[in-house]
Design a protein around this motif. Structure first.
Motif, PDB file in Angstrom:
ATOM      1  N   LEU A 111       0.030   6.930  10.338  1.00 52.64           N
ATOM      2  CA  LEU A 111       0.183   6.208   9.079  1.00 52.64           C
ATOM      3  C   LEU A 111      -1.172   6.192   8.396  1.00 52.64           C
ATOM      4  N   SER A 170      -2.699   3.247  -4.453  1.00 52.52           N
ATOM      5  CA  SER A 170      -2.582   1.791  -4.233  1.00 52.52           C
ATOM      6  C   SER A 170      -3.383   1.066  -5.311  1.00 52.52           C
ATOM      7  N   LEU A 204       0.826  -1.208   0.000  1.00 51.49           N
ATOM      8  CA  LEU A 204       0.000   0.000   0.000  1.00 51.49           C
ATOM      9  C   LEU A 204       0.860   1.259   0.000  1.00 51.49           C
ATOM     10  N   ASN A 205       0.408   2.252  -0.762  1.00 56.14           N
ATOM     11  CA  ASN A 205       0.988   3.580  -0.645  1.00 56.14           C
ATOM     12  C   ASN A 205       0.540   4.161   0.694  1.00 56.14           C
ATOM     13  N   VAL A 206       1.465   4.765   1.430  1.00 54.49           N
ATOM     14  CA  VAL A 206       1.121   5.246   2.770  1.00 54.49           C
ATOM     15  C   VAL A 206       1.820   6.569   3.057  1.00 54.49           C
ATOM     16  N   GLY A 247      -5.560   8.184   1.621  1.00 57.76           N
ATOM     17  CA  GLY A 247      -4.889   8.557   2.859  1.00 57.76           C
ATOM     18  C   GLY A 247      -4.902  10.052   3.102  1.00 57.76           C
ATOM     19  N   PRO A 285      -2.650   5.009   4.989  1.00 61.74           N
ATOM     20  CA  PRO A 285      -2.491   4.341   3.698  1.00 61.74           C
ATOM     21  C   PRO A 285      -3.633   4.646   2.738  1.00 61.74           C
ATOM     22  N   ASP A 286      -3.338   4.549   1.447  1.00 61.83           N
ATOM     23  CA  ASP A 286      -4.384   4.421   0.434  1.00 61.83           C
ATOM     24  C   ASP A 286      -4.764   2.945   0.419  1.00 61.83           C
ATOM     25  N   LEU A 346       0.994  -4.195   6.215  1.00 65.67           N
ATOM     26  CA  LEU A 346       1.519  -2.848   6.431  1.00 65.67           C
ATOM     27  C   LEU A 346       2.078  -2.704   7.843  1.00 65.67           C
ATOM     28  N   ASP A 377      -3.875  -6.653   3.483  1.00 64.05           N
ATOM     29  CA  ASP A 377      -2.968  -5.539   3.161  1.00 64.05           C
ATOM     30  C   ASP A 377      -2.560  -4.781   4.418  1.00 64.05           C
TER      31      ASP A 377
END
Length: 284
Positions: A53, A63, A15-17, A36, A55-56, A81, A77
């Motif tokens: 944090l 993500s 995940l993009n975070v 996010g 996340p997307d 993470l 996911d």
């Protein structure tokens, strides 16, 4: 989401975070549609004292994923993470869909979740949103575009905003609320994928209801609701509050689903007071 997938590295999406601050970790989970960055109202404040944090989630923001998935994949996911950042314990703040995932993680990983802040969400989500017309969609598109260009434009708020779908998402049509919509909602909406939408509505269509399982959640919980929420009603949120063993609630009058953007200072003050009274949720 009762059954648990095998949590393998190959099945989890990286995940993009967005990570801010230092200190005890707070995992912040967005709603649908969202990303996010939609949680900046919380993370910009909380990251002054803690590590946030945001996340997307899979299929949202940056993500990206290929193909369909179901709601349980979000849990895979998110556990991955936590492992990636070597987080043994965390507080979770979840807004709408994010709140549902927060409760699921507390049920699945009770030893890692110290507390829950549940925003406009419910273990048995119910809404009373009126049917959407083509005119609603047109006004919403125009209001969103003009807000993105000039968030404080009162003419746009009066002419398009109050006649758009925003009238169900907010009750207080202030420049502050429209600034958040312009900055954090428009891009998130455009980046939400069809598989993410299908996963959510499939779960809702199957009659998602975790009320009777909430007695398993032992950690302190704060439940926040907007009295005029049409997407997840205040009654549904307060029903969840009553099933949680160690919980406190606030229901804010004259607000709706996006109430943290309507009354950010009041919401953040209530969160701060709750954290002060429940310091064990942000201590190892």
């Amino acid at each position: 989401m009762n059954s648990r997938h095998s949590n393998t590295a190959s099945s989890a999406l990286h995940l993009n975070v967005d990570v801010q601050g230092q200190g005890f970790p707070i995992l912040c989970l967005h709603g649908h549609p969202g990303s996010g960055s939609s949680l900046s109202v919380f993370t910009n404040h909380l990251s002054k004292r803690f590590q946030t944090l945001a996340p997307d989630l899979r299929g949202y923001g940056k993500s990206r994923c290929d193909g369909n998935f179901d709601m349980r994949d979000h849990l895979i996911d998110l556990e991955a993470l936590l492992d990636r950042f070597r987080i043994k314990k965390c507080l979770i703040l979840g807004w709408s869909l994010g709140g549902i995932l927060a409760m699921e993680l507390a049920l699945q990983l009770p030893q890692r979740v110290t507390g829950l802040i549940l925003v406009a969400t419910a273990a048995r989500p119910r809404g009373n949103h009126p049917p959407i017309t083509w005119q609603d969609n047109v006004y919403t598109g125009v209001a969103a575009l003009l807000s993105y260009i000039k968030p404080d434009w009162q003419w746009n708020i009066e002419t398009f905003g109050k006649r758009s779908l925003f009238r169900y998402l907010i009750q207080q049509h202030t420049p502050t609320a429209y600034r958040y919509i312009a900055k954090d909602a428009v891009s998130a909406y455009l980046q939400t994928t069809a598989p993410a939408t299908r996963a959510l509505y499939s779960a809702i269509g199957a009659g998602y209801n975790r009320l009777t399982d909430l007695e398993q959640i032992q950690c302190p919980c704060l439940v926040l609701a907007g009295a005029c929420d049409r997407h997840i009603t205040a009654d549904a949120s307060l029903e969840t509050f009553r099933y949680l063993k160690d919980s406190q609630s606030h229901c804010y009058p004259n607000t709706a689903h996006l109430f943290p953007w309507e009354i950010p200072n009041q919401v953040l003050s209530d969160i701060d007071r709750w954290l002060e009274k429940n310091q064990k949720v942000v201590s190892v």
